[in-house]
Write a protein that holds these residues in place. Structure first.
Motif, PDB file in Angstrom:
ATOM      1  N   ILE A  95      94.816  31.025  35.632  1.00 41.01           N
ATOM      2  CA  ILE A  95      93.796  32.093  34.943  1.00 41.01           C
ATOM      3  C   ILE A  95      94.860  32.604  34.028  1.00 41.01           C
ATOM      4  O   ILE A  95      94.508  32.394  32.981  1.00 41.01           O
ATOM      5  CB  ILE A  95      92.843  33.372  35.840  1.00 41.01           C
ATOM      6  CG1 ILE A  95      92.294  32.622  37.075  1.00 41.01           C
ATOM      7  CG2 ILE A  95      92.545  34.238  35.086  1.00 41.01           C
ATOM      8  CD1 ILE A  95      90.702  31.288  37.029  1.00 41.01           C
ATOM      9  N   LEU A  96      95.425  33.280  34.028  1.00 42.67           N
ATOM     10  CA  LEU A  96      96.227  33.629  32.630  1.00 42.67           C
ATOM     11  C   LEU A  96      97.095  32.555  31.983  1.00 42.67           C
ATOM     12  O   LEU A  96      97.201  33.148  30.776  1.00 42.67           O
ATOM     13  CB  LEU A  96      97.788  34.027  33.655  1.00 42.67           C
ATOM     14  CG  LEU A  96      97.003  36.285  34.514  1.00 42.67           C
ATOM     15  CD1 LEU A  96      98.909  36.381  35.613  1.00 42.67           C
ATOM     16  CD2 LEU A  96      96.359  36.372  33.820  1.00 42.67           C
ATOM     17  N   GLY A 151      85.365  36.916  28.707  1.00 43.22           N
ATOM     18  CA  GLY A 151      86.127  36.738  29.052  1.00 43.22           C
ATOM     19  C   GLY A 151      85.955  35.861  30.235  1.00 43.22           C
ATOM     20  O   GLY A 151      87.483  34.911  30.478  1.00 43.22           O
ATOM     21  N   ALA A 152      85.402  35.414  30.934  1.00 38.13           N
ATOM     22  CA  ALA A 152      84.903  34.910  32.511  1.00 38.13           C
ATOM     23  C   ALA A 152      84.992  33.509  31.779  1.00 38.13           C
ATOM     24  O   ALA A 152      83.918  33.317  31.342  1.00 38.13           O
ATOM     25  CB  ALA A 152      84.591  35.257  33.278  1.00 38.13           C
ATOM     26  N   VAL A 164      89.962  38.359  33.788  1.00 39.49           N
ATOM     27  CA  VAL A 164      90.040  38.402  35.096  1.00 39.49           C
ATOM     28  C   VAL A 164      88.975  39.595  36.138  1.00 39.49           C
ATOM     29  O   VAL A 164      88.293  38.805  36.745  1.00 39.49           O
ATOM     30  CB  VAL A 164      91.456  39.072  35.800  1.00 39.49           C
ATOM     31  CG1 VAL A 164      92.120  39.005  37.340  1.00 39.49           C
ATOM     32  CG2 VAL A 164      92.618  37.565  35.620  1.00 39.49           C
ATOM     33  N   ALA A 165      89.280  40.915  36.244  1.00 40.44           N
ATOM     34  CA  ALA A 165      87.835  41.428  36.077  1.00 40.44           C
ATOM     35  C   ALA A 165      86.611  41.085  36.522  1.00 40.44           C
ATOM     36  O   ALA A 165      86.041  41.218  37.002  1.00 40.44           O
ATOM     37  CB  ALA A 165      88.400  42.676  35.625  1.00 40.44           C
ATOM     38  N   ALA A 220      87.756  46.175  40.057  1.00 38.94           N
ATOM     39  CA  ALA A 220      88.561  47.735  40.590  1.00 38.94           C
ATOM     40  C   ALA A 220      89.905  47.656  39.527  1.00 38.94           C
ATOM     41  O   ALA A 220      90.178  48.052  38.839  1.00 38.94           O
ATOM     42  CB  ALA A 220      87.899  48.478  41.543  1.00 38.94           C
ATOM     43  N   ALA A 221      90.624  46.771  40.322  1.00 38.57           N
ATOM     44  CA  ALA A 221      92.446  46.983  39.832  1.00 38.57           C
ATOM     45  C   ALA A 221      92.511  46.256  38.576  1.00 38.57           C
ATOM     46  O   ALA A 221      93.752  47.036  38.777  1.00 38.57           O
ATOM     47  CB  ALA A 221      92.954  46.884  41.468  1.00 38.57           C
ATOM     48  N   GLY A 222      91.953  45.118  38.604  1.00 40.01           N
ATOM     49  CA  GLY A 222      92.434  44.298  37.288  1.00 40.01           C
ATOM     50  C   GLY A 222      93.849  44.417  37.254  1.00 40.01           C
ATOM     51  O   GLY A 222      94.302  43.563  38.033  1.00 40.01           O
ATOM     52  N   ALA A 223      93.989  44.321  35.951  1.00 38.14           N
ATOM     53  CA  ALA A 223      95.495  43.908  35.969  1.00 38.14           C
ATOM     54  C   ALA A 223      96.879  44.391  37.232  1.00 38.14           C
ATOM     55  O   ALA A 223      98.225  43.265  37.402  1.00 38.14           O
ATOM     56  CB  ALA A 223      95.965  44.899  34.451  1.00 38.14           C
TER      57      ALA A 223
END
Length: 381
Positions: A24-25, A255-256, A42-43, A297-300
């Motif tokens: 994904i990255l 962005g998804a 990602v989120a 929620a935590a994301g990056a």
């Protein structure tokens, strides 16, 4: 809520998120996403997975879990260089629209429902076997990391099968910490969604949106339907396609790239290890959704946490967790003698990993198996 369902959902989220996050990255970097946009990507995917998994599992009382499109991410990483996030978001919207339109076509649901159980189970086995056989490769390359994990899994399995995977995970983290294989852990922070105004470019829509839709359907949704079918469920095809398509539409401007039915990770929540009662396995869906809400929620920060774990550890946990689903799939595939040839052809083609005409091995395995199944049926008549 049985502990086994929580464990199955946790492992499915761990494998699904950590196993392909790097892809994904890579896709985000290829299209020119900024760090904030990559985190939002990602989120947004995690939110789409959480919402669609919870809704479908509760609505249909089946263990229906969703995932991001791994082949779609690979497509973007390979062919999305330089298109920009705005045009990429436009392509993601169109791919989601195609998925929703596909849900409105009734013959697709009829076609999927007619897939023979032996062929569907063999295709699933062909997908899973590659992960299980990789255990030997990882053990040879990283014995000090992998062998304690394998030992913990099988020793715990004799006493408490439901805890075998968590025991293996704890043993693996301990071995990784002891060997210094875990990278530096980042400080946690909440993620933020970043709006991207979609732009529609004809060339990008043809080269990205249409292939994204096709590879997601062929390499993710069809194997995902096979997972449910092989476990004794009748997948609500049109509902799944509509829900994941709408989820993709709603998250595309953040962005998804695409949400779809899970395939490999779904097998972790559809077997008896999740719950002995098939009618109760749907409870893993909301738990799985909760884990993905936490990941969103935590994301990056959590991206960096998962990146700090050794890849061999994640792959080993996945392989061990998929031993039981592989056993069940092979049993279902070879259970009826007159269907065994079709099942073996399906299994061998899928396990080969062959790719042609833009379609992956699961699709070709399904095609080959159905062809043999049809010929055998005609011959018997």
């Amino acid at each position: 809520m049985p502990v086994s369902a929580i464990v199955s959902a946790f492992v499915a989220a761990l494998v699904g998120f950590g196993g392909t996050l790097a892809l994904i990255l890579s896709a985000a970097a290829a299209v020119g996403a900024s760090p904030a946009q990559a985190s939002s990507w990602v989120a947004a995917l995690c939110l789409a997975i959480a919402g669609s998994s919870a809704f479908l599992s509760v609505r249909h009382r089946m263990p229906i879990i969703t995932a991001w499109s791994t082949p779609g991410a690979a497509l973007l990483a390979a062919f999305g260089a330089g298109i920009g996030m705005e045009r990429a978001a436009g392509a993601f919207l169109v791919a989601g629209l195609l998925m929703v339109a596909c849900a409105a076509v009734k013959p697709l649901g009829t076609l999927v429902s007619r897939i023979p159980v032996a062929v569907a189970a063999a295709m699933l086995a062909g997908v899973l076997v590659r992960f299980v056989t990789a255990l030997a490769e990882h053990a040879a390359k990283s014995p000090l990391l992998v062998l304690p994990v394998v030992a913990a899994f099988f020793l715990t399995r004799r006493l408490a099968p439901s805890w075998s995977v968590p025991a293996a995970l704890v043993a693996g983290i301990g071995a990784a910490l002891g060997s210094g294989a875990v990278g530096q852990m980042p400080a946690l922070e909440l993620s933020a969604l970043v709006w991207v105004t979609p732009e529609f470019d004809g060339g990008v829509l043809i080269s990205i949106a249409l292939p994204l839709f096709l590879v997601t359907m062929a390499s993710q949704n069809l194997p995902g339907f096979a997972v449910l079918t092989a476990s004794g469920y009748v997948p609500p095809v049109r509902s799944i396609l509509a829900t994941t398509g709408i989820a993709s539409l709603l998250t595309a401007p953040f962005g998804a790239h695409a949400s779809n039915l899970a395939a490999i990770t779904a097998a972790l929540c559809t077997g008896p290890e999740c719950d002995p009662d098939p009618r109760a396995r749907w409870k893993a869906g909301p738990v799985y959704a909760l884990f993905y809400l936490l990941l969103a929620a935590a994301g990056a920060s959590l991206v960096a946490v998962f990146a700090a774990l050794p890849p061999a550890l994640v792959a080993t946990i996945a392989g061990l967790a998929l031993i039981a689903p592989l056993t069940g799939s092979l049993t279902a595939a070879l259970g009826v003698e007159k269907h065994r040839t079709a099942a073996i052809v399906t299994f061998a083609t899928t396990a080969s990993g062959v790719s042609a005409l833009g379609l992956g091995a699961p699709v070709w395995g399904l095609v080959a198996g159905l062809a043999v199944f049809a010929m055998d049926t005609v011959r018997r008549r």
